[in-house]
Design a protein around this motif. Structure first.
Motif, short mmCIF file in Angstrom:
data_model
loop_
_atom_site.label_atom_id
_atom_site.label_comp_id
_atom_site.label_asym_id
_atom_site.label_seq_id
_atom_site.Cartn_x
_atom_site.Cartn_y
_atom_site.Cartn_z
N GLN A 1 -8.20 -45.05 9.28
CA GLN A 1 -7.20 -44.20 8.65
C GLN A 1 -7.87 -43.05 7.89
OE1 GLN A 1 -5.13 -47.79 6.93
NE2 GLN A 1 -3.51 -46.27 6.78
N LEU A 2 -8.92 -43.36 7.16
CA LEU A 2 -9.63 -42.32 6.41
C LEU A 2 -10.25 -41.29 7.34
CD1 LEU A 2 -11.38 -44.55 3.72
CD2 LEU A 2 -9.41 -43.04 3.39
N ARG A 3 -10.85 -41.77 8.43
CA ARG A 3 -11.51 -40.86 9.37
C ARG A 3 -10.50 -39.95 10.06
NH1 ARG A 3 -13.18 -42.61 14.83
NH2 ARG A 3 -12.18 -44.43 14.02
N VAL A 4 -9.38 -40.52 10.52
CA VAL A 4 -8.36 -39.73 11.20
C VAL A 4 -7.70 -38.76 10.21
CG1 VAL A 4 -6.11 -39.88 12.34
CG2 VAL A 4 -7.94 -41.41 13.02
N GLY A 5 -7.48 -39.21 8.98
CA GLY A 5 -6.91 -38.33 7.97
C GLY A 5 -7.80 -37.13 7.69
N SER B 1 -0.64 -43.27 8.03
CA SER B 1 -0.07 -44.62 8.03
C SER B 1 -0.97 -45.55 8.84
CB SER B 1 1.34 -44.59 8.62
OG SER B 1 1.30 -44.23 9.98
N PRO B 2 -0.86 -46.87 8.64
CA PRO B 2 -1.73 -47.81 9.37
C PRO B 2 -1.63 -47.71 10.89
CG PRO B 2 -0.68 -48.92 7.54
CD PRO B 2 -0.06 -47.56 7.62
N ASP B 3 -0.47 -47.34 11.42
CA ASP B 3 -0.35 -47.21 12.88
C ASP B 3 -0.71 -45.80 13.37
OD1 ASP B 3 1.81 -45.82 11.93
OD2 ASP B 3 3.30 -46.88 13.12
N LEU B 4 -1.17 -44.93 12.49
CA LEU B 4 -1.62 -43.56 12.78
C LEU B 4 -0.51 -42.68 13.37
CD1 LEU B 4 -5.12 -44.30 14.39
CD2 LEU B 4 -4.57 -43.94 11.99
N THR C 1 -8.43 -35.97 19.65
CA THR C 1 -8.45 -36.83 20.83
C THR C 1 -7.76 -38.16 20.53
OG1 THR C 1 -10.62 -37.64 20.17
CG2 THR C 1 -10.57 -35.81 21.75
N LEU C 2 -6.55 -38.06 20.01
CA LEU C 2 -5.77 -39.26 19.71
C LEU C 2 -4.77 -39.51 20.82
CD1 LEU C 2 -4.99 -38.62 15.94
CD2 LEU C 2 -6.65 -40.21 16.88
N LYS C 3 -4.35 -40.76 20.95
CA LYS C 3 -3.36 -41.09 21.96
C LYS C 3 -2.02 -40.43 21.64
CE LYS C 3 -1.63 -45.06 24.47
NZ LYS C 3 -1.72 -46.51 24.62
N PHE C 4 -1.64 -40.44 20.36
CA PHE C 4 -0.40 -39.81 19.91
C PHE C 4 -0.72 -38.81 18.81
CE2 PHE C 4 0.80 -44.15 21.17
CZ PHE C 4 1.74 -43.86 22.14
#
Length: 139
Positions: free
Chosen positions: A16-20, A54-57, A95-98
């Motif tokens: 979550q931190l990395r994606v944020g 959020s936890p589900d990104l 490069t995320l799925k959603f």
């Protein structure tokens, strides 16, 4: 409900931190380059302070503040109006799925820092701080 075996506490996970942080950098770049086709938004300089995912990104809450503190509600309104285009530009760069749904909130950390500075400059707090130092020296 199943427990997440990688979760070590109530805070955000490493992912979550990395994606944020990736979303924050990408959104900052998009706003800096004025890639959005909205002249009102392109006229503003907006700082993206933090992005909480959020936890589900699937939801990203972006804490933003206009530079110089000018018209924060106008900035939030302009960002919300262009949420779809910003989501598309951020999703294309990652490069995320959603692509996560972007939600914009006013960053109040600067206000909290000002309040903390004001509290520390209060004479009663200064007296308490200097009083604890004197007690420590006597021991």
């Amino acid at each position: 409900m199943a427990q997440n075996r990688f979760s070590t506490g109530p805070g955000p996970s490493q992912r979550q931190l990395r994606v944020g942080e990736l979303i924050r950098r990408t959104l900052s770049d998009v706003l800096n380059r004025a890639d959005v086709h909205d002249p009102d938004l392109n006229r503003m300089s907006i700082t993206v302070g933090e992005v909480a995912v959020s936890p589900d990104l699937k939801i990203a809450t972006c804490y933003v503040m206009p530079l110089g503190g000018g018209d924060p509600q106008g900035a939030i309104t302009a960002l919300a109006r262009n949420k779809g285009e910003l989501r598309h530009l951020v999703g294309k760069a990652l490069t995320l799925k959603f692509a996560p749904d972007l939600r914009f909130r006013l960053d109040e950390t600067f206000d909290r820092l000002d309040e903390t500075r004001r509290l520390f400059s209060d004479e009663r707090v200064q007296r308490d701080i200097s009083g604890t130092d004197d007690e420590d020296d006597d021991r």
